[in-house]
Write a protein that holds these residues in place. Structure first.
Motif, PDB file in Angstrom:
ATOM      1  N   VAL A 148     -16.022  -5.719  30.280  1.00  0.00           N
ATOM      2  CA  VAL A 148     -16.099  -7.036  30.933  1.00  0.00           C
ATOM      3  C   VAL A 148     -17.054  -7.945  30.167  1.00  0.00           C
ATOM      4  O   VAL A 148     -16.773  -9.129  29.934  1.00  0.00           O
ATOM      5  N   GLY A 149     -18.186  -7.396  29.745  1.00  0.00           N
ATOM      6  CA  GLY A 149     -19.123  -8.186  28.947  1.00  0.00           C
ATOM      7  C   GLY A 149     -18.512  -8.645  27.637  1.00  0.00           C
ATOM      8  O   GLY A 149     -18.728  -9.772  27.194  1.00  0.00           O
ATOM      9  N   GLN A 150     -17.711  -7.767  27.020  1.00  0.00           N
ATOM     10  CA  GLN A 150     -17.032  -8.116  25.773  1.00  0.00           C
ATOM     11  C   GLN A 150     -16.024  -9.238  26.003  1.00  0.00           C
ATOM     12  O   GLN A 150     -15.946 -10.204  25.227  1.00  0.00           O
ATOM     13  N   TRP A 151     -15.241  -9.111  27.056  1.00  0.00           N
ATOM     14  CA  TRP A 151     -14.246 -10.152  27.374  1.00  0.00           C
ATOM     15  C   TRP A 151     -14.916 -11.487  27.686  1.00  0.00           C
ATOM     16  O   TRP A 151     -14.446 -12.543  27.255  1.00  0.00           O
ATOM     17  N   LEU A 152     -16.008 -11.425  28.445  1.00  0.00           N
ATOM     18  CA  LEU A 152     -16.715 -12.662  28.799  1.00  0.00           C
ATOM     19  C   LEU A 152     -17.296 -13.321  27.538  1.00  0.00           C
ATOM     20  O   LEU A 152     -17.251 -14.551  27.391  1.00  0.00           O
ATOM     21  N   THR A 153     -17.797 -12.503  26.635  1.00  0.00           N
ATOM     22  CA  THR A 153     -18.305 -13.024  25.361  1.00  0.00           C
ATOM     23  C   THR A 153     -17.213 -13.781  24.624  1.00  0.00           C
ATOM     24  O   THR A 153     -17.417 -14.903  24.139  1.00  0.00           O
ATOM     25  N   ASP A 154     -16.022 -13.184  24.536  1.00  0.00           N
ATOM     26  CA  ASP A 154     -14.933 -13.810  23.788  1.00  0.00           C
ATOM     27  C   ASP A 154     -14.405 -15.049  24.495  1.00  0.00           C
ATOM     28  O   ASP A 154     -13.971 -16.004  23.834  1.00  0.00           O
ATOM     29  N   LEU A 354     -25.402   5.190  23.552  1.00  0.00           N
ATOM     30  CA  LEU A 354     -25.288   4.572  24.879  1.00  0.00           C
ATOM     31  C   LEU A 354     -23.889   4.040  25.164  1.00  0.00           C
ATOM     32  O   LEU A 354     -23.638   3.519  26.251  1.00  0.00           O
ATOM     33  N   ALA A 355     -22.976   4.145  24.193  1.00  0.00           N
ATOM     34  CA  ALA A 355     -21.550   3.841  24.390  1.00  0.00           C
ATOM     35  C   ALA A 355     -21.277   2.384  24.733  1.00  0.00           C
ATOM     36  O   ALA A 355     -20.301   2.062  25.414  1.00  0.00           O
ATOM     37  N   VAL A 356     -22.118   1.474  24.255  1.00  0.00           N
ATOM     38  CA  VAL A 356     -21.844   0.042  24.380  1.00  0.00           C
ATOM     39  C   VAL A 356     -20.682  -0.296  23.439  1.00  0.00           C
ATOM     40  O   VAL A 356     -20.583   0.275  22.348  1.00  0.00           O
ATOM     41  N   PRO A 357     -19.778  -1.202  23.823  1.00  0.00           N
ATOM     42  CA  PRO A 357     -18.671  -1.545  22.913  1.00  0.00           C
ATOM     43  C   PRO A 357     -19.181  -2.032  21.553  1.00  0.00           C
ATOM     44  O   PRO A 357     -20.233  -2.658  21.450  1.00  0.00           O
ATOM     45  N   GLN A 358     -18.403  -1.742  20.516  1.00  0.00           N
ATOM     46  CA  GLN A 358     -18.722  -2.171  19.156  1.00  0.00           C
ATOM     47  C   GLN A 358     -18.812  -3.691  19.085  1.00  0.00           C
ATOM     48  O   GLN A 358     -18.010  -4.368  19.709  1.00  0.00           O
ATOM     49  N   GLN A 359     -19.681  -4.273  18.276  1.00  0.00           N
ATOM     50  CA  GLN A 359     -20.818  -3.573  17.763  1.00  0.00           C
ATOM     51  C   GLN A 359     -22.050  -4.082  18.466  1.00  0.00           C
ATOM     52  O   GLN A 359     -22.069  -5.188  19.005  1.00  0.00           O
ATOM     53  N   ARG A 404     -23.463 -16.550  14.447  1.00  0.00           N
ATOM     54  CA  ARG A 404     -23.690 -15.156  14.821  1.00  0.00           C
ATOM     55  C   ARG A 404     -23.079 -14.865  16.179  1.00  0.00           C
ATOM     56  O   ARG A 404     -23.338 -15.543  17.163  1.00  0.00           O
ATOM     57  N   ARG A 405     -22.241 -13.837  16.218  1.00  0.00           N
ATOM     58  CA  ARG A 405     -21.593 -13.419  17.446  1.00  0.00           C
ATOM     59  C   ARG A 405     -22.617 -12.910  18.461  1.00  0.00           C
ATOM     60  O   ARG A 405     -23.633 -12.313  18.096  1.00  0.00           O
ATOM     61  N   VAL A 406     -22.330 -13.108  19.730  1.00  0.00           N
ATOM     62  CA  VAL A 406     -23.184 -12.577  20.793  1.00  0.00           C
ATOM     63  C   VAL A 406     -22.869 -11.095  20.997  1.00  0.00           C
ATOM     64  O   VAL A 406     -21.773 -10.732  21.410  1.00  0.00           O
ATOM     65  N   ASP A 407     -23.835 -10.241  20.692  1.00  0.00           N
ATOM     66  CA  ASP A 407     -23.685  -8.805  20.912  1.00  0.00           C
ATOM     67  C   ASP A 407     -24.511  -8.311  22.095  1.00  0.00           C
ATOM     68  O   ASP A 407     -24.428  -7.139  22.456  1.00  0.00           O
ATOM     69  N   VAL A 408     -25.302  -9.192  22.678  1.00  0.00           N
ATOM     70  CA  VAL A 408     -26.215  -8.749  23.734  1.00  0.00           C
ATOM     71  C   VAL A 408     -25.535  -8.642  25.097  1.00  0.00           C
ATOM     72  O   VAL A 408     -25.885  -7.783  25.908  1.00  0.00           O
ATOM     73  N   LEU A 409     -24.556  -9.494  25.387  1.00  0.00           N
ATOM     74  CA  LEU A 409     -24.044  -9.613  26.753  1.00  0.00           C
ATOM     75  C   LEU A 409     -23.461  -8.297  27.263  1.00  0.00           C
ATOM     76  O   LEU A 409     -23.740  -7.866  28.381  1.00  0.00           O
ATOM     77  N   LYS A 410     -22.643  -7.629  26.451  1.00  0.00           N
ATOM     78  CA  LYS A 410     -22.014  -6.390  26.908  1.00  0.00           C
ATOM     79  C   LYS A 410     -23.064  -5.328  27.217  1.00  0.00           C
ATOM     80  O   LYS A 410     -22.926  -4.549  28.171  1.00  0.00           O
ATOM     81  N   PHE A 411     -24.137  -5.273  26.404  1.00  0.00           N
ATOM     82  CA  PHE A 411     -25.212  -4.298  26.632  1.00  0.00           C
ATOM     83  C   PHE A 411     -25.996  -4.667  27.884  1.00  0.00           C
ATOM     84  O   PHE A 411     -26.263  -3.823  28.750  1.00  0.00           O
ATOM     85  N   TRP A 412     -26.376  -5.910  27.993  1.00  0.00           N
ATOM     86  CA  TRP A 412     -27.121  -6.385  29.172  1.00  0.00           C
ATOM     87  C   TRP A 412     -26.315  -6.151  30.445  1.00  0.00           C
ATOM     88  O   TRP A 412     -26.859  -5.692  31.460  1.00  0.00           O
ATOM     89  N   PHE A 413     -25.010  -6.432  30.405  1.00  0.00           N
ATOM     90  CA  PHE A 413     -24.157  -6.277  31.577  1.00  0.00           C
ATOM     91  C   PHE A 413     -24.054  -4.797  31.967  1.00  0.00           C
ATOM     92  O   PHE A 413     -24.092  -4.440  33.155  1.00  0.00           O
ATOM     93  N   MET A 414     -23.909  -3.904  30.988  1.00  0.00           N
ATOM     94  CA  MET A 414     -23.904  -2.464  31.262  1.00  0.00           C
ATOM     95  C   MET A 414     -25.226  -2.017  31.858  1.00  0.00           C
ATOM     96  O   MET A 414     -25.268  -1.210  32.801  1.00  0.00           O
ATOM     97  N   TRP A 415     -26.312  -2.514  31.287  1.00  0.00           N
ATOM     98  CA  TRP A 415     -27.652  -2.131  31.765  1.00  0.00           C
ATOM     99  C   TRP A 415     -27.842  -2.615  33.198  1.00  0.00           C
ATOM    100  O   TRP A 415     -28.370  -1.892  34.053  1.00  0.00           O
ATOM    101  N   LYS A 416     -27.398  -3.839  33.476  1.00  0.00           N
ATOM    102  CA  LYS A 416     -27.458  -4.365  34.835  1.00  0.00           C
ATOM    103  C   LYS A 416     -26.654  -3.488  35.792  1.00  0.00           C
ATOM    104  O   LYS A 416     -27.087  -3.182  36.908  1.00  0.00           O
ATOM    105  N   ALA A 417     -25.448  -3.112  35.365  1.00  0.00           N
ATOM    106  CA  ALA A 417     -24.547  -2.349  36.227  1.00  0.00           C
ATOM    107  C   ALA A 417     -25.111  -0.962  36.539  1.00  0.00           C
ATOM    108  O   ALA A 417     -25.109  -0.520  37.697  1.00  0.00           O
TER     109      ALA A 417
END
Length: 531
Positions: A148-154, A354-359, A404-417
């Motif tokens: 979801v974080g990856q999709w929201l980023t895109d 931690l299995a966050v989506p690439q990269q 620079r692509r946003v790589d933080v959102l998917k990690f932050w969203f997983m951490w929040k979840a």
């Protein structure tokens, strides 16, 4: 995989484009170009929607198409692609894949139906890296919250260089990087950090920062007049250390590789010998790059001892924890990285353990402001100092990149979840699976461990078929054993049953390396892998 007789380059890749060729010849004149368009026969209107050229989603034109594509992705990639009942991949040789997949680029626009078929085909012929039986690399899984974080980023398509264009993500990066520095053990989480496009570039930044710290004049004057600088790293360290040392002008010959012990850890006696050798050559020992979780054996270098040596010789201490950094989330296992808090720089890739989506890769520094002074160029059109807001959050100048692509959102969203507690449970379960696997594979005939007591979740072993058992003293035993893993890997991939990698290591013949990092696996899966 290479094709037979090197014929890959001769493959007919335009089988689907005979009606619609596109010239790649830079010498095509505008007249010839117009003739191509003039002679192309327009497609008859079949009543099907064709893709629009305007780059904006319109509800009437695109909503149905987007929902249908999303449904295909959810059904085929997200759920079916991660089902144990499905294949990990549908293997085709390159020549065959060129023929059955429409890679062609055409002059005319495609229909939405054509595009939906391409979505399905792309999924069908791709490796399902989220499949539980994909244990081939140092990344895997398909985390629903990360997705979801990856999709929201895109969907937002941001670039993080100034607060004005990425207010949420600029602050989000600061929060996540500070929390990671706290976990590493930097005092009060102070220091600096950036998200990088992969662990290799993160290591390159660390080398560059270490060199700048040694001699800041290098930023303006370059390498001229500098003494020869020498960097030390394990013989089992990631290849990016040598590659990036070469890239930034140190030279790969100035990366002195240090021998490892029987478990793959850097040998401290040899490190000292190489440092003294450097001094006798009138060169400067300026950096040690330790590894926390080597790529093949999963070894953790003795960080506390390395920190003592770096302090003694006034060297920069770097820890490449791209793979092993996630262990810091576990109170039970973080002792493996004892001493990491003394490092000058740390690379930690959440997309690995931690299995966050690439990269998702980070560089963490204990030195506040160093990235800015080492890398900034103060481009006036982007990093104006008279903006109406606090420009400390215009962090883009710390990077070599601009966009620079946003790589933080998917990690932050997983951490929040999941919370920090959930990430800890994830790491602990991965270790539990690995320990169960080791315990059981040792009981099975035909399996031999490369390392009897792995430190991490990299498990390296040989499968010795009945025809080779008892033949260890034969002169061709090693040669025959070397051929076993590639043949089994080929069979597994063509059947689509699982993916696990193999490699040789120095004098050792090919062995399997299975890497556990998915908390979706269980003990039943461990027995499946062995069987």
């Amino acid at each position: 995989m290479p094709s037979n007789n090197g014929e890959l380059l001769d493959v007919e890749i335009c089988g689907n484009t005979s009606e619609d060729p596109i010239s790649s010849d830079a010498g095509v004149s505008s007249g010839e170009d117009e003739q191509i368009f003039k002679n192309e026969k327009p497609k008859k209107n079949s009543g099907k929607k064709t893709a629009s050229y305007e780059s904006i989603p319109e509800k009437e034109q695109h909503e149905k198409f987007l929902r249908e594509c999303l449904e295909i992705i959810l059904k085929d990639a997200v759920f079916q692609g991660t089902s144990r009942d499905a294949k990990v991949l549908e293997w085709h040789d390159p020549n065959e894949l060129f023929k059955i997949f429409d890679f062609s680029l055409k002059t005319a626009s495609a229909t939405h139906d054509d595009l939906k078929k391409l979505v399905k085909d792309t999924i069908q012929y791709s490796v399902k890296t989220g499949h539980p039986y994909f244990v081939n690399q140092l990344y895997c899984s398909l985390d629903p919250y990360g997705l979801v974080g990856q999709w929201l980023t895109d969907a937002l398509n941001p670039s993080v260089y100034t607060y004005e264009v990425s207010p949420v993500f600029s602050l989000m990066e600061e929060v996540v990087l500070r929390e990671m520095r706290v976990i590493v053990g930097f005092p009060d989480g102070k220091g600096d950090g950036i998200f990088c496009p992969g662990g290799s570039m993160s290591n390159g930044y660390a080398i560059s920062c270490a060199r700048y710290k040694y001699n800041p004049s290098i930023k303006e004057n370059g390498l001229h007049g500098l003494p020869r600088l020498v960097l030390y790293t394990s013989e089992d360290a990631h290849y990016s250390i040598k590659k990036l040392a070469s890239f930034i002008g140190l030279g790969s010959n100035n990366v002195y590789t240090i021998k490892t012990d029987e478990r793959g850890r850097m040998c401290m006696q040899h490190l000292r010998e190489q440092i003294e050798k450097t001094l006798s050559e009138d060169a400067i020992p300026f950096m040690v790059s330790a590894t926390a979780g080597t790529t093949v054996f999963g070894a953790f270098d003795p960080l506390d001892t390395i920190a003592d040596i770096c302090k003694e010789y006034k060297m920069w201490m770097h820890v490449d924890a791209a793979w092993g950094g996630g262990v810091l989330m576990s109170r039970k296992y973080r002792h493996l990285l004892q001493g990491i808090h003394r490092a000058d720089s740390v690379v930690w890739n959440p997309h690995k353990l931690l299995a966050v989506p690439q990269q998702c890769s980070t560089l963490l520094l204990r030195h506040e402001g160093l990235l800015s002074v080492a890398n900034s160029s103060n481009a006036a059109y982007l990093f104006q100092k008279d903006k109406f807001y606090d420009t400390q959050y215009d962090t883009g100048d710390k990077h070599v990149q601009c966009g620079r692509r946003v790589d933080v959102l998917k990690f932050w969203f997983m951490w929040k979840a999941k919370g920090t507690a959930g990430l800890e449970k994830h790491v602990d379960k991965v270790f539990d699976n690995a320990e169960f696997f080791v315990e059981n594979i040792k009981k099975r005939d035909g399996f031999r461990m490369v390392l009897e007591k792995p430190q991490f979740t990299n498990i390296c072993f040989w499968y010795v078929p009945p025809s080779l058992q008892g033949c260890e003293s034969d002169p061709d035993y090693q040669e025959r054993l070397h051929k076993i893993a590639p043949k089994i890997k080929e069979r597994m991939m063509k059947e689509g049953s699982m993916m696990v990698t193999y490699q040789a290591q120095r004098e050792l013949p090919n062995f399997f390396r299975i890497v556990f990092q998915s908390s979706a696996l269980n003990h039943t899966d461990m027995l499946y892998f062995i069987d």
